[in-house]
Structure formats: C-alpha cells, structure tokens
Motif scaffolding. Structure first.
Motif, PDB file in Angstrom:
ATOM      1  N   ALA A 280      11.060  15.149  -2.795  1.00  0.00           N
ATOM      2  CA  ALA A 280      10.748  15.379  -1.383  1.00  0.00           C
ATOM      3  C   ALA A 280      10.234  14.115  -0.701  1.00  0.00           C
ATOM      4  CB  ALA A 280       9.715  16.500  -1.262  1.00  0.00           C
ATOM      5  N   TRP A 281      10.093  13.032  -1.435  1.00  0.00           N
ATOM      6  CA  TRP A 281       9.562  11.783  -0.909  1.00  0.00           C
ATOM      7  C   TRP A 281      10.617  10.862  -0.313  1.00  0.00           C
ATOM      8  CZ3 TRP A 281       5.204   9.120  -4.078  1.00  0.00           C
ATOM      9  CH2 TRP A 281       4.165  10.029  -4.314  1.00  0.00           C
ATOM     10  N   GLY A 282      11.856  11.313  -0.194  1.00  0.00           N
ATOM     11  CA  GLY A 282      12.942  10.450   0.257  1.00  0.00           C
ATOM     12  C   GLY A 282      12.675   9.757   1.575  1.00  0.00           C
ATOM     13  N   GLY A 283      12.216  10.503   2.566  1.00  0.00           N
ATOM     14  CA  GLY A 283      11.934   9.916   3.873  1.00  0.00           C
ATOM     15  C   GLY A 283      10.814   8.897   3.821  1.00  0.00           C
ATOM     16  N   MET A 284       9.774   9.219   3.083  1.00  0.00           N
ATOM     17  CA  MET A 284       8.637   8.299   2.964  1.00  0.00           C
ATOM     18  C   MET A 284       9.053   7.008   2.249  1.00  0.00           C
ATOM     19  SD  MET A 284       5.404   8.090   3.685  1.00  0.00           S
ATOM     20  CE  MET A 284       4.441   9.562   3.560  1.00  0.00           C
ATOM     21  N   LEU A 285       9.854   7.120   1.205  1.00  0.00           N
ATOM     22  CA  LEU A 285      10.314   5.928   0.497  1.00  0.00           C
ATOM     23  C   LEU A 285      11.182   5.056   1.394  1.00  0.00           C
ATOM     24  CD1 LEU A 285      11.108   7.408  -3.026  1.00  0.00           C
ATOM     25  CD2 LEU A 285       9.220   5.899  -2.401  1.00  0.00           C
ATOM     26  N   PHE A 286      11.996   5.688   2.239  1.00  0.00           N
ATOM     27  CA  PHE A 286      12.827   4.928   3.172  1.00  0.00           C
ATOM     28  C   PHE A 286      11.960   4.160   4.167  1.00  0.00           C
ATOM     29  CE2 PHE A 286      15.247   4.603   7.163  1.00  0.00           C
ATOM     30  CZ  PHE A 286      16.263   3.764   6.716  1.00  0.00           C
TER      31      PHE A 286
ATOM     32  N   ALA B 138       1.573 -14.608  -0.337  1.00  0.00           N
ATOM     33  CA  ALA B 138       2.349 -13.597   0.394  1.00  0.00           C
ATOM     34  C   ALA B 138       3.571 -13.182  -0.424  1.00  0.00           C
ATOM     35  CB  ALA B 138       2.765 -14.123   1.761  1.00  0.00           C
ATOM     36  N   THR B 139       4.202 -14.153  -1.074  1.00  0.00           N
ATOM     37  CA  THR B 139       5.359 -13.847  -1.920  1.00  0.00           C
ATOM     38  C   THR B 139       4.961 -12.984  -3.109  1.00  0.00           C
ATOM     39  OG1 THR B 139       6.411 -15.917  -1.269  1.00  0.00           O
ATOM     40  CG2 THR B 139       7.232 -14.876  -3.271  1.00  0.00           C
ATOM     41  N   LEU B 140       3.816 -13.284  -3.718  1.00  0.00           N
ATOM     42  CA  LEU B 140       3.331 -12.460  -4.829  1.00  0.00           C
ATOM     43  C   LEU B 140       3.000 -11.044  -4.371  1.00  0.00           C
ATOM     44  CD1 LEU B 140       1.102 -14.957  -6.856  1.00  0.00           C
ATOM     45  CD2 LEU B 140       3.224 -13.866  -7.591  1.00  0.00           C
ATOM     46  N   ALA B 141       2.373 -10.919  -3.202  1.00  0.00           N
ATOM     47  CA  ALA B 141       2.070  -9.592  -2.663  1.00  0.00           C
ATOM     48  C   ALA B 141       3.352  -8.831  -2.358  1.00  0.00           C
ATOM     49  CB  ALA B 141       1.216  -9.720  -1.400  1.00  0.00           C
ATOM     50  N   TYR B 142       4.330  -9.518  -1.777  1.00  0.00           N
ATOM     51  CA  TYR B 142       5.623  -8.913  -1.478  1.00  0.00           C
ATOM     52  C   TYR B 142       6.298  -8.429  -2.762  1.00  0.00           C
ATOM     53  CZ  TYR B 142      10.569  -8.692  -0.211  1.00  0.00           C
ATOM     54  OH  TYR B 142      11.868  -8.293  -0.049  1.00  0.00           O
ATOM     55  N   SER B 143       6.282  -9.240  -3.789  1.00  0.00           N
ATOM     56  CA  SER B 143       6.918  -8.871  -5.060  1.00  0.00           C
ATOM     57  C   SER B 143       6.208  -7.704  -5.727  1.00  0.00           C
ATOM     58  CB  SER B 143       6.956 -10.074  -6.002  1.00  0.00           C
ATOM     59  OG  SER B 143       7.722 -11.106  -5.431  1.00  0.00           O
ATOM     60  N   ALA B 144       4.879  -7.708  -5.676  1.00  0.00           N
ATOM     61  CA  ALA B 144       4.118  -6.605  -6.270  1.00  0.00           C
ATOM     62  C   ALA B 144       4.399  -5.295  -5.532  1.00  0.00           C
ATOM     63  CB  ALA B 144       2.629  -6.923  -6.246  1.00  0.00           C
ATOM     64  N   LEU B 145       4.424  -5.349  -4.207  1.00  0.00           N
ATOM     65  CA  LEU B 145       4.742  -4.140  -3.429  1.00  0.00           C
ATOM     66  C   LEU B 145       6.175  -3.680  -3.680  1.00  0.00           C
ATOM     67  CD1 LEU B 145       2.960  -5.000  -0.063  1.00  0.00           C
ATOM     68  CD2 LEU B 145       2.279  -3.282  -1.757  1.00  0.00           C
ATOM     69  N   GLY B 146       7.098  -4.636  -3.811  1.00  0.00           N
ATOM     70  CA  GLY B 146       8.487  -4.293  -4.101  1.00  0.00           C
ATOM     71  C   GLY B 146       8.641  -3.640  -5.469  1.00  0.00           C
ATOM     72  N   ALA B 147       7.944  -4.173  -6.463  1.00  0.00           N
ATOM     73  CA  ALA B 147       7.991  -3.583  -7.807  1.00  0.00           C
ATOM     74  C   ALA B 147       7.419  -2.171  -7.788  1.00  0.00           C
ATOM     75  CB  ALA B 147       7.232  -4.463  -8.800  1.00  0.00           C
TER      76      ALA B 147
ATOM     77  N   LEU C 122       8.761  -2.890   3.827  1.00  0.00           N
ATOM     78  CA  LEU C 122       8.910  -3.986   2.868  1.00  0.00           C
ATOM     79  C   LEU C 122       9.915  -5.016   3.385  1.00  0.00           C
ATOM     80  CD1 LEU C 122       7.976  -4.934   0.010  1.00  0.00           C
ATOM     81  CD2 LEU C 122      10.078  -3.912  -0.841  1.00  0.00           C
ATOM     82  N   PHE C 123      10.990  -4.551   4.005  1.00  0.00           N
ATOM     83  CA  PHE C 123      11.992  -5.453   4.578  1.00  0.00           C
ATOM     84  C   PHE C 123      11.363  -6.336   5.657  1.00  0.00           C
ATOM     85  CE2 PHE C 123      15.263  -6.259   7.834  1.00  0.00           C
ATOM     86  CZ  PHE C 123      16.155  -7.006   7.084  1.00  0.00           C
ATOM     87  N   CYS C 124      10.587  -5.738   6.545  1.00  0.00           N
ATOM     88  CA  CYS C 124       9.913  -6.507   7.606  1.00  0.00           C
ATOM     89  C   CYS C 124       8.909  -7.491   7.015  1.00  0.00           C
ATOM     90  CB  CYS C 124       9.226  -5.563   8.592  1.00  0.00           C
ATOM     91  SG  CYS C 124      10.375  -4.543   9.532  1.00  0.00           S
ATOM     92  N   PHE C 125       8.173  -7.055   5.985  1.00  0.00           N
ATOM     93  CA  PHE C 125       7.227  -7.940   5.314  1.00  0.00           C
ATOM     94  C   PHE C 125       7.969  -9.089   4.630  1.00  0.00           C
ATOM     95  CE2 PHE C 125       4.095  -8.527   1.641  1.00  0.00           C
ATOM     96  CZ  PHE C 125       3.287  -9.390   2.358  1.00  0.00           C
ATOM     97  N   GLY C 126       9.161  -8.803   4.084  1.00  0.00           N
ATOM     98  CA  GLY C 126       9.971  -9.841   3.458  1.00  0.00           C
ATOM     99  C   GLY C 126      10.422 -10.895   4.455  1.00  0.00           C
ATOM    100  N   ILE C 127      10.785 -10.473   5.659  1.00  0.00           N
ATOM    101  CA  ILE C 127      11.151 -11.431   6.712  1.00  0.00           C
ATOM    102  C   ILE C 127       9.943 -12.296   7.056  1.00  0.00           C
ATOM    103  CG2 ILE C 127      11.817 -11.639   9.137  1.00  0.00           C
ATOM    104  CD1 ILE C 127      13.576  -9.150   8.697  1.00  0.00           C
ATOM    105  N   LEU C 128       8.781 -11.679   7.173  1.00  0.00           N
ATOM    106  CA  LEU C 128       7.549 -12.413   7.456  1.00  0.00           C
ATOM    107  C   LEU C 128       7.246 -13.417   6.335  1.00  0.00           C
ATOM    108  CD1 LEU C 128       5.107 -12.665   9.400  1.00  0.00           C
ATOM    109  CD2 LEU C 128       3.959 -10.973   7.962  1.00  0.00           C
ATOM    110  N   CYS C 129       7.428 -13.005   5.098  1.00  0.00           N
ATOM    111  CA  CYS C 129       7.192 -13.905   3.961  1.00  0.00           C
ATOM    112  C   CYS C 129       8.168 -15.082   3.968  1.00  0.00           C
ATOM    113  CB  CYS C 129       7.301 -13.144   2.644  1.00  0.00           C
ATOM    114  SG  CYS C 129       5.909 -12.061   2.315  1.00  0.00           S
ATOM    115  N   ALA C 130       9.405 -14.827   4.389  1.00  0.00           N
ATOM    116  CA  ALA C 130      10.393 -15.909   4.466  1.00  0.00           C
ATOM    117  C   ALA C 130      10.002 -16.925   5.535  1.00  0.00           C
ATOM    118  CB  ALA C 130      11.767 -15.338   4.755  1.00  0.00           C
TER     119      ALA C 130
END
Length: 175
Positions: A83-89, A110-119, A95-103
């Motif tokens: 039931a978490w499909g919408g929340m995960l999306f 910031a890259t380590l935080a991004y990777s940890a959140l992505g994992a 995460l995508f927006c944070f990745g753009i910010l990290c780039a």
C-alpha cells in the motif's frame, strides 16, 4: 559502445514497462529481458570501473546481504508494504530533486547523504516489489502472467541499491 548500451537499455526498459503484450509473449519477453540485462550489465561494469576493486567487492557483498535480508523480511512480515506505492513514488521524486541539487552543489557530504537516502529508498522498494510479487494476503499483487515485469522490478531495485552502496563505499575509501 557506452552510448549504444545506454540507448538500448532505455529502449528495452520502456518496451518492458509500457508494452504488456511484449512482456507477456514468450519468447519475445525473454529476448527483450536478456537484451536489457546485457546492456545494464555493460553499463554497470563501465560505472564500476571508476571505483577501486575493493570498493566494488565490498559493495557487492553489502548489497547481497541487504537484498537477501530484505527479501526474507518481505516474505515473513505481517506488515503490508504494497500500500506504500504512492508514498514511495513521492520519495523518488524528492530524491530526484535532491540529486539535481547535489549535482549543482558538488559537496562530498551532500553526495553521501543522497546515496544513503537512495539506498534506504530502494531497500524499501525491494520489500515493496517482493511483496507485490508474492501476493497472498497483501493489498496489491502482480498477476502471475507478469513474471517478467516482477523480475525487472526486483532487478532494478537491486541494481539501484548496489549503485548507491557503491557510492557510499567508494567515498568512504576515498578518505
């Protein structure tokens, strides 16, 4: 070769994700899945070659342990993650927006935080997709005819998990 593999990977991914007739038609579904897997494997090899050998081996080991543990958890838990499909999306979009910010920022922390959140996010996706695949008492499930789609989802979850873990391990060894 890298650009060809990237284009082929994207085309086969779109075909498998958006064309239910192709992913349900034997043997075409296996041929497209094998083409996707070969292209993705080539790309993973190219990306992994930018890291130290030890970092790649450690990341593979961590990914294997995490994936096996989360799969066992998904099979035995009474919690319903389907039931978490919408929340995960929503988390993927954040995460995508944070990745753009990290780039843009280009900061190690910031890259380590991004990777940890992505994992963490793709660990949750692995449990979600595993429960979708096994069905049973869960709110949502995939049809047995969607075995190629289920395999693709699990494969992509594990690959993304590996890439984020490799980034964390690679940065940790870089110090």
């Amino acid at each position: 070769m890298w650009y060809l593999a990237l284009v082929m990977m994207l085309v086969t991914l779109i075909v498998l994700a958006c064309c239910p007739d192709v992913r349900r038609q034997f043997p075409v579904n296996f041929i497209v899945l094998v083409a996707f897997t070969l292209c993705e494997g080539f790309l993973l090899g190219a990306i992994s070659s930018n890291y130290e050998q030890d970092a790649v081996i450690i990341a593979v080991g961590i990914t294997a342990v995490v994936a096996a543990s989360l799969t066992l958890f998904a099979f035995q838990t009474k919690w319903d993650f389907t039931a978490w499909g919408g929340m995960l999306f929503v988390f993927v979009i954040v995460l995508f927006c944070f990745g753009i910010l990290c780039a843009i920022i280009q900061n190690k922390y910031a890259t380590l935080a991004y990777s940890a959140l992505g994992a963490l996010l793709f660990s949750a996706y692995l449990v979600f997709d595993t429960q979708l695949m096994i069905g049973g008492r869960h709110k949502y499930s995939l049809s047995p005819e969607e075995y190629i789609f289920a395999a693709l989802n699990l494969y992509l979850d594990i690959v993304q998990l590996f890439m984020f873990i490799l980034t964390i391990v690679g940065h940790a060894q870089g110090d």
